[in-house]
Design a protein around this motif. Structure first.
Motif, short mmCIF file in Angstrom:
data_model
loop_
_atom_site.label_atom_id
_atom_site.label_comp_id
_atom_site.label_asym_id
_atom_site.label_seq_id
_atom_site.Cartn_x
_atom_site.Cartn_y
_atom_site.Cartn_z
N GLU A 81 -14.68 35.49 -35.01
CA GLU A 81 -13.70 34.86 -34.13
C GLU A 81 -14.11 33.40 -33.87
N LEU A 82 -13.19 32.47 -34.15
CA LEU A 82 -13.42 31.05 -33.95
C LEU A 82 -12.58 30.56 -32.78
N GLU A 83 -13.18 29.73 -31.92
CA GLU A 83 -12.49 29.20 -30.76
C GLU A 83 -12.62 27.69 -30.72
N GLN A 84 -11.59 27.07 -30.15
CA GLN A 84 -11.60 25.62 -29.93
C GLN A 84 -11.29 25.36 -28.47
N VAL A 85 -12.15 24.59 -27.82
CA VAL A 85 -12.00 24.31 -26.39
C VAL A 85 -11.88 22.80 -26.21
N THR A 86 -10.91 22.38 -25.39
CA THR A 86 -10.72 20.96 -25.10
C THR A 86 -11.12 20.71 -23.65
N PRO A 87 -12.25 20.06 -23.41
CA PRO A 87 -12.66 19.80 -22.02
C PRO A 87 -11.80 18.72 -21.39
N ASP A 88 -11.94 18.54 -20.07
CA ASP A 88 -11.18 17.50 -19.39
C ASP A 88 -11.56 16.11 -19.89
N PHE A 89 -12.79 15.96 -20.33
CA PHE A 89 -13.23 14.68 -20.89
C PHE A 89 -14.21 14.96 -22.02
N GLY A 90 -14.09 14.17 -23.08
CA GLY A 90 -15.01 14.32 -24.20
C GLY A 90 -14.34 14.95 -25.40
N ALA A 91 -15.12 15.10 -26.45
CA ALA A 91 -14.61 15.62 -27.71
C ALA A 91 -14.34 17.11 -27.62
N GLN A 92 -13.50 17.59 -28.55
CA GLN A 92 -13.24 19.02 -28.64
C GLN A 92 -14.52 19.77 -28.99
N ARG A 93 -14.62 20.98 -28.48
CA ARG A 93 -15.80 21.79 -28.72
C ARG A 93 -15.37 23.11 -29.33
N ARG A 94 -16.15 23.56 -30.26
CA ARG A 94 -15.83 24.79 -30.98
C ARG A 94 -17.01 25.76 -30.89
N ARG A 95 -16.66 27.03 -30.91
CA ARG A 95 -17.69 28.06 -30.90
C ARG A 95 -17.16 29.28 -31.64
N PRO A 135 -23.33 11.74 -24.32
CA PRO A 135 -23.03 12.87 -23.44
C PRO A 135 -21.61 13.40 -23.58
N ALA A 136 -20.71 12.63 -24.22
CA ALA A 136 -19.31 13.06 -24.29
C ALA A 136 -19.03 13.99 -25.46
N GLY A 137 -19.92 14.07 -26.42
CA GLY A 137 -19.61 14.85 -27.62
C GLY A 137 -20.68 15.83 -28.01
N LEU A 138 -21.23 16.55 -27.02
CA LEU A 138 -22.34 17.44 -27.31
C LEU A 138 -22.11 18.77 -26.63
N THR A 139 -22.56 19.84 -27.29
CA THR A 139 -22.52 21.17 -26.70
C THR A 139 -23.95 21.63 -26.45
N PRO A 140 -24.15 22.58 -25.55
CA PRO A 140 -25.52 23.06 -25.30
C PRO A 140 -26.20 23.61 -26.54
N GLY A 141 -25.44 24.36 -27.35
CA GLY A 141 -26.04 24.91 -28.56
C GLY A 141 -26.44 23.84 -29.54
N GLN A 142 -25.61 22.81 -29.68
CA GLN A 142 -25.92 21.71 -30.58
C GLN A 142 -27.15 20.95 -30.09
N PHE A 143 -27.22 20.70 -28.78
CA PHE A 143 -28.38 19.99 -28.24
C PHE A 143 -29.65 20.80 -28.43
N ALA A 144 -29.60 22.10 -28.15
CA ALA A 144 -30.78 22.94 -28.32
C ALA A 144 -31.24 22.94 -29.77
#
Length: 507
Positions: free
Chosen positions: A194-208, A341-350
């Motif tokens: 299952e692929l998801e796409q999330v659009t935060p209030d600010f920053g780039a789209q994030r996928r998981r 800080p606008a284009g990063l996810t926790p998993g990517q940073f880790a």
């Protein structure tokens, strides 16, 4: 977290997506049918193309059946990633005559006849190509042609039975728009991604993504962040600290200054973490930089992740303190990562932190990792939940490799009453060093003290710290003041001299 293939399961095949095979426990079970679900733009087509192109690299013929996109559109997607589809068979809406133009009778197939032609065309193409890998994109078109849930399920079941004896691994792509039918469809396939796409209030789209199920095969559960960039998908497997148990030589890491080492009880033990907390301007980043400079001078590798200041500002500041990190950066002993800080996810940073800290290939592992600051880390991902839990996993994983991790946290306020920071991370770290600005005799000074150290003793004194072109310097313990760490100390009155003894004077 992952195990070898279960007995009788068969071999695994690579997906061609960096990180995804790790999540899958080594790859997809061969000769099975899988469902890839996700909304438009989630990356399903890119995943399917990566899967087929990986097969071509391994000498496995591939077939891409597209009911919703044209060959030109697929080639455009491939070109955006620098891929060539040469050698890959693309089947466009089998059974439907695309050569006729206008509004002739052939354009108005009934659902029954068009579905039959589509399925039969697909089966003929499979018999002709004899592919080892097939991507069917997408099931939503097949669902519309079927016109009913029962008929749709029967056709999907028929496809499964057709491929069962043909040594073919199949990816069925679906947009997941019909929840009830999708849940019934999941029971027919061997595994579900299952692929998801999330659009935060600010920053780039994030996928998981997550693995919903995988029969008879272990995989890494939960959500895993991934990105789509030129070159395709890149998955960042969720960090599990328990999977990173290694042995390292015990020891301590020195700051290079005897007074600071004495303050923290002789140095920072390898495999521990240090939290430096205090208001702005109290010297937190400079103390962290001192550890980085000392490690580089010893020939060790240190990595700095800066959220709040640019790499150029960091180099200029340390140059003014006599640390001179620029030569060490040029030599590769110090690695600076300026985080957007606008284009990063926790998993990517880790994943970035772990790769930089543990080294890759010929690159030496780091002894010191600095995250400056935790405020920037938390503010960069305000809509992400459980950030402190993920930070705990990261700190634990680094500790198991003998890395000393230094976290910097800024508190609100400058002098006087200082408020807490964005989150209390003191319980996550092994050593806590507190800095403060305090006013004395018309001068703003800086004080430092160690609040706790889990791995041993430490000084309980409060020392004044000063910064100059010669570096950091600590004063002897401040014993003439009370309330230094509150920011507004008061002098301790000197004890009066004892009264003279009258009898002694008379004598």
């Amino acid at each position: 977290m992952t195990t070898a293939t279960a007995p009788g399961q068969g071999s695994l095949i690579c997906t061609g997506v960096p990180g995804l095979d790790t999540v899958l426990g080594g790859g997809l079970p061969r000769n099975r049918m899988f469902l890839v679900q996700g909304a438009a733009g989630a990356g399903k087509t890119t995943l399917g193309l990566s899967f087929l192109l990986e097969g071509l690299r391994n000498g496995e013929p591939g077939l891409y059946v597209t009911l919703s996109e044209t060959r030109e559109e697929l080639e455009a997607v491939a070109a955006s990633h620098g891929w060539s589809l040469a050698g890959l068979t693309i089947c466009e809406s089998p059974g439907v005559d695309r050569g006729q133009e206008g509004l002739g009778p052939s354009m108005f197939h009934s659902a029954e006849s068009e579905l039959t032609q589509t399925i039969q065309g697909l089966l003929r193409e499979v018999e002709r190509v004899k592919p080892a890998r097939v991507v069917f994109d997408s099931l939503s078109e097949l669902r519309l042609l079927a016109g009913g849930a029962l008929r749709y399920r029967r056709h999907v079941l028929g496809l499964k039975q057709f491929f069962a004896g043909r040594s073919t691994t199949v990816l069925l792509v679906d947009d997941g728009s019909v929840v009830d039918e999708d849940s019934r469809l999941q029971s027919l396939v061997h595994g579900v991604l299952e692929l998801e796409q999330v659009t935060p209030d600010f920053g780039a789209q994030r996928r998981r993504l997550r693995i919903v199920k995988m029969r008879g095969h272990d995989y890494v559960g939960a959500f895993h962040d991934f990105t789509i960039a030129p070159g395709g998908l890149k998955v960042f497997p969720r960090l599990f600290a328990t999977a990173h148990e290694v042995s390292f030589e015990p020891g301590t890491e020195s700051s290079g200054l005897a007074d600071i080492d004495a303050l923290v009880g002789g140095g920072l033990d390898r495999g521990t973490s240090l939290l430096i907390v205090g208001p702005a301007g109290s010297g937190k980043s400079s103390i962290a930089a001192q550890y980085v400079s000392a490690a580089a001078k010893r020939g060790q590798r240190a990595v700095v992740f800066t959220f709040d200041e640019t790499a150029r500002t960091l180099l200029l500041r340390t140059e003014g303190l006599g640390m001179g990190l620029a030569p060490h950066v040029a030599a590769g002993r110090v690695i600076l990562h300026q985080i957007d800080p606008a284009g990063l996810t926790p998993g990517q940073f880790a994943s970035i932190v772990r790769a930089a800290a543990l080294g890759t290939g010929e690159q030496e592992a780091a002894r010191i990792v600095v995250i400056d600051s935790l405020n920037g880390y938390l503010n960069a991902m305000p809509e992400e939940r459980f950030l402190l839990v993920q930070l705990h996993e990261l700190l634990t994983a680094l500790a198991k490799h003998g890395v000393v991790t230094i976290l910097v946290v800024a508190q609100q306020g400058l002098v006087g009453n200082v408020l807490d920071g964005p989150a209390d991370a003191s319980y996550l770290t092994d050593t806590v060093l507190l800095t403060r600005n305090f006013e004395a005799e018309g001068v703003v000074n800086r004080a430092v003290s160690v609040i706790k150290k889990r791995t041993g003793g430490h000084e309980r004194t409060i020392r004044e710290v000063s910064f100059s072109a010669n570096g950091l310097a600590l004063s002897p313990p401040l014993r003439g003041y009370r309330g230094v760490m509150t920011g507004t100390p008061t002098p301790i009155p000197a004890a009066p001299d004892p009264a003279p003894d009258p009898q002694s004077e008379s004598r």
